[in-house]
Design a protein around this motif. Structure first.
Motif, PDB file in Angstrom:
ATOM      1  N   ILE A 141     -18.972  21.278-112.130  1.00 25.65           N
ATOM      2  CA  ILE A 141     -18.271  21.732-110.925  1.00 25.65           C
ATOM      3  C   ILE A 141     -19.189  22.436-109.923  1.00 25.65           C
ATOM      4  N   ARG A 142     -20.479  22.503-110.221  1.00 24.11           N
ATOM      5  CA  ARG A 142     -21.400  23.152-109.279  1.00 24.11           C
ATOM      6  C   ARG A 142     -21.874  22.121-108.255  1.00 24.11           C
ATOM      7  N   GLY A 143     -21.475  22.302-107.014  1.00 27.51           N
ATOM      8  CA  GLY A 143     -21.838  21.367-105.963  1.00 27.51           C
ATOM      9  C   GLY A 143     -23.318  21.410-105.632  1.00 27.51           C
ATOM     10  N   GLY A 144     -23.842  20.313-105.092  1.00 25.26           N
ATOM     11  CA  GLY A 144     -25.235  20.250-104.713  1.00 25.26           C
ATOM     12  C   GLY A 144     -26.166  20.067-105.888  1.00 25.26           C
ATOM     13  N   ALA A 145     -25.621  19.575-107.021  1.00 20.96           N
ATOM     14  CA  ALA A 145     -26.440  19.389-108.219  1.00 20.96           C
ATOM     15  C   ALA A 145     -26.161  18.012-108.795  1.00 20.96           C
ATOM     16  N   PRO A 146     -26.920  16.990-108.392  1.00 17.83           N
ATOM     17  CA  PRO A 146     -26.703  15.649-108.931  1.00 17.83           C
ATOM     18  C   PRO A 146     -27.012  15.600-110.424  1.00 17.83           C
ATOM     19  N   TYR A 147     -26.342  14.684-111.129  1.00 14.97           N
ATOM     20  CA  TYR A 147     -26.634  14.558-112.557  1.00 14.97           C
ATOM     21  C   TYR A 147     -27.984  13.870-112.752  1.00 14.97           C
ATOM     22  N   GLY A 148     -28.619  14.172-113.860  1.00 14.81           N
ATOM     23  CA  GLY A 148     -29.924  13.589-114.160  1.00 14.81           C
ATOM     24  C   GLY A 148     -30.086  13.386-115.640  1.00 14.81           C
ATOM     25  N   GLY A 149     -31.316  13.561-116.155  1.00 12.57           N
ATOM     26  CA  GLY A 149     -31.577  13.346-117.560  1.00 12.57           C
ATOM     27  C   GLY A 149     -31.672  11.871-117.885  1.00 12.57           C
ATOM     28  N   VAL A 150     -31.365  11.529-119.126  1.00 11.00           N
ATOM     29  CA  VAL A 150     -31.471  10.147-119.587  1.00 11.00           C
ATOM     30  C   VAL A 150     -30.107   9.461-119.673  1.00 11.00           C
ATOM     31  N   CYS A 151     -29.150  10.088-120.335  1.00  8.93           N
ATOM     32  CA  CYS A 151     -27.887   9.418-120.671  1.00  8.93           C
ATOM     33  C   CYS A 151     -27.034   9.047-119.473  1.00  8.93           C
TER      34      CYS A 151
ATOM     35  N   ARG B 286     -19.267   2.385-109.161  1.00 17.34           N
ATOM     36  CA  ARG B 286     -20.309   2.153-108.156  1.00 17.34           C
ATOM     37  C   ARG B 286     -20.412   3.339-107.204  1.00 17.34           C
ATOM     38  N   ALA B 287     -19.254   3.890-106.835  1.00 16.20           N
ATOM     39  CA  ALA B 287     -19.245   5.044-105.928  1.00 16.20           C
ATOM     40  C   ALA B 287     -19.870   6.263-106.596  1.00 16.20           C
ATOM     41  N   VAL B 288     -19.635   6.425-107.902  1.00 20.10           N
ATOM     42  CA  VAL B 288     -20.237   7.540-108.638  1.00 20.10           C
ATOM     43  C   VAL B 288     -21.758   7.472-108.545  1.00 20.10           C
ATOM     44  N   VAL B 289     -22.308   6.288-108.769  1.00 19.64           N
ATOM     45  CA  VAL B 289     -23.760   6.099-108.697  1.00 19.64           C
ATOM     46  C   VAL B 289     -24.265   6.326-107.276  1.00 19.64           C
ATOM     47  N   ALA B 290     -23.531   5.791-106.294  1.00 19.30           N
ATOM     48  CA  ALA B 290     -23.947   5.929-104.894  1.00 19.30           C
ATOM     49  C   ALA B 290     -23.953   7.388-104.449  1.00 19.30           C
ATOM     50  N   VAL B 291     -22.915   8.138-104.828  1.00 17.64           N
ATOM     51  CA  VAL B 291     -22.854   9.563-104.461  1.00 17.64           C
ATOM     52  C   VAL B 291     -24.015  10.316-105.092  1.00 17.64           C
ATOM     53  N   ASN B 292     -24.315  10.024-106.352  1.00 17.19           N
ATOM     54  CA  ASN B 292     -25.403  10.729-107.021  1.00 17.19           C
ATOM     55  C   ASN B 292     -26.747  10.425-106.364  1.00 17.19           C
TER      56      ASN B 292
ATOM     57  N   HIS C 239     -27.207   9.588-103.286  1.00 18.93           N
ATOM     58  CA  HIS C 239     -27.214  10.280-101.984  1.00 18.93           C
ATOM     59  C   HIS C 239     -27.532  11.761-102.166  1.00 18.93           C
ATOM     60  N   LEU C 240     -26.924  12.394-103.179  1.00 16.92           N
ATOM     61  CA  LEU C 240     -27.177  13.815-103.423  1.00 16.92           C
ATOM     62  C   LEU C 240     -28.627  14.069-103.816  1.00 16.92           C
ATOM     63  N   GLU C 241     -29.212  13.162-104.557  1.00 17.04           N
ATOM     64  CA  GLU C 241     -30.629  13.301-104.920  1.00 17.04           C
ATOM     65  C   GLU C 241     -31.494  13.348-103.667  1.00 17.04           C
ATOM     66  N   LYS C 242     -31.172  12.491-102.701  1.00 10.25           N
ATOM     67  CA  LYS C 242     -31.934  12.475-101.447  1.00 10.25           C
ATOM     68  C   LYS C 242     -31.707  13.754-100.649  1.00 10.25           C
ATOM     69  N   VAL C 243     -30.462  14.217-100.611  1.00  9.91           N
ATOM     70  CA  VAL C 243     -30.143  15.448 -99.884  1.00  9.91           C
ATOM     71  C   VAL C 243     -30.888  16.635-100.478  1.00  9.91           C
ATOM     72  N   VAL C 244     -30.821  16.783-101.793  1.00 10.58           N
ATOM     73  CA  VAL C 244     -31.485  17.904-102.462  1.00 10.58           C
ATOM     74  C   VAL C 244     -32.991  17.829-102.278  1.00 10.58           C
ATOM     75  N   SER C 245     -33.551  16.627-102.422  1.00  6.10           N
ATOM     76  CA  SER C 245     -34.997  16.464-102.253  1.00  6.10           C
ATOM     77  C   SER C 245     -35.422  16.835-100.839  1.00  6.10           C
ATOM     78  N   SER C 246     -34.621  16.425 -99.857  1.00  6.85           N
ATOM     79  CA  SER C 246     -34.934  16.731 -98.466  1.00  6.85           C
ATOM     80  C   SER C 246     -34.872  18.227 -98.197  1.00  6.85           C
ATOM     81  N   GLU C 247     -33.875  18.901 -98.774  1.00  5.46           N
ATOM     82  CA  GLU C 247     -33.735  20.342 -98.560  1.00  5.46           C
ATOM     83  C   GLU C 247     -34.867  21.113 -99.237  1.00  5.46           C
TER      84      GLU C 247
END
Length: 305
Positions: free
Chosen positions: A242-252, A275-281, A283-291
């Protein structure tokens, strides 16, 4: 518990359940509705029902706005709220009492302090926080059990810029029980309710999408879903994810979200939600990386490790 004067503006499912709950708790309640059929039906139950709001001679009162907010395409239709808030403001204009207007319907964030406050101030000539109280108190009632849900809430949310208004509503609603959370910005409470409904809808669509896959490969989804409901941390841990601005990562998670899309395609099932779940993640990776990159550029060279 001290009795309060309460007006329910809009007496559909939510308004009726709200008013009946307050009546049962010993408060003085008047229902307001423009539908002649609804007025007759409520009158048949022995309730005080009117087609127009009149605050003449009334003490400081709570005015709950439980008006319909249907969607028109991809927008909320707030015309009933504009009309209802106008009538409430006009009624308050002639009243010397300091009433508290409570937005209880589900509305988009910003409605209480945007549309409602603006209309009330224009039609009453009074200022929110001074001439009247203004708050958001979204309902969490299910249509099939609205009356029971009001009498025994699992969550009560109150938001207002005015601490006195928050405390008045806390005193009114806390006797019903349940967890209570308060906010200082009505938009926070409004977003709580919108997110609440959208989360429920998303969970339903998720399992319907999985049901399509299970049916395609000859499996019974029910015992599978029941097991996942007990095994997935997203189901058993309310704080998970539930913490916004934190895309999921890791392996699984990246492996299975992407890999399962290919698997579903191989068995002939389209999964737009996944597909939307993957797309949102992504997008968030790009947003976080940019910030992060922007923040690092603002750090003086001497302060960098």
């Amino acid at each position: 518990m001290q009795s309060s004067r309460i007006f329910i503006v809009g007496s559909g499912v939510v308004g009726t359940a709200t008013g009946e709950g307050f009546l049962a708790a010993g408060h003085e309640v008047t229902f307001i509705d423009v539908s002649a059929t609804r007025v007759r039906e409520l009158e048949s139950r022995g309730y005080d029902v009117r087609t127009e709001l009149d605050l003449t001679g009334e003490p400081d009162s709570f005015l709950f706005l439980t008006l319909p907010t249907p969607h028109a395409g991809y927008e909320y239709d707030l015309r009933a709220f504009t009309t209802g808030a106008t009538s409430v403001g006009e009624a308050m204009k002639a009243s010397p009492a300091r009433h508290t207007v409570v937005v209880r319907s589900t509305v988009p964030p910003g409605t209480t302090e945007g549309l409602v406050q603006t209309v009330l101030e224009q039609s009453s000539g009074k200022v929110a926080g001074e001439g009247f109280g203004l708050a958001s108190n979204p309902e969490f009632l299910r249509a099939v059990s609205a009356a029971e849900d009001f009498r025994n809430p699992w969550m009560t949310v109150i938001a207002s810029r005015d601490p006195q208004t928050v405390e008045r509503l806390r005193a009114l609603l806390s006797p019903f029980g349940g967890e209570m959370r308060t906010f200082t910005n009505p938009a926070e409470a409004e977003l709580v309710k919108c997110a609440h409904n959208i989360f429920n809808a998303t969970k339903i669509s998720f399992w319907n999408e999985m049901w399509l896959v299970a049916r395609q490969i000859g499996l019974d989804l029910d015992p599978i879903a029941a097991t996942v409901a007990k095994s997935a941390e997203g189901s058993i841990n309310p704080q998970y994810g539930i913490r916004g601005g934190a895309p999921y990562g890791g392996v699984c998670l990246p492996k299975d979200t992407c890999g399962f899309l290919g698997y579903a395609d191989s068995v002939g099932v389209d999964m737009p939600l996944l597909r939307a779940v993957v797309a949102v993640n992504e997008h968030l990776e790009k947003v976080v990386s940019s910030e992060v990159e922007a923040a690092s550029e603002q750090v003086p060279d001497a302060d960098r490790a």
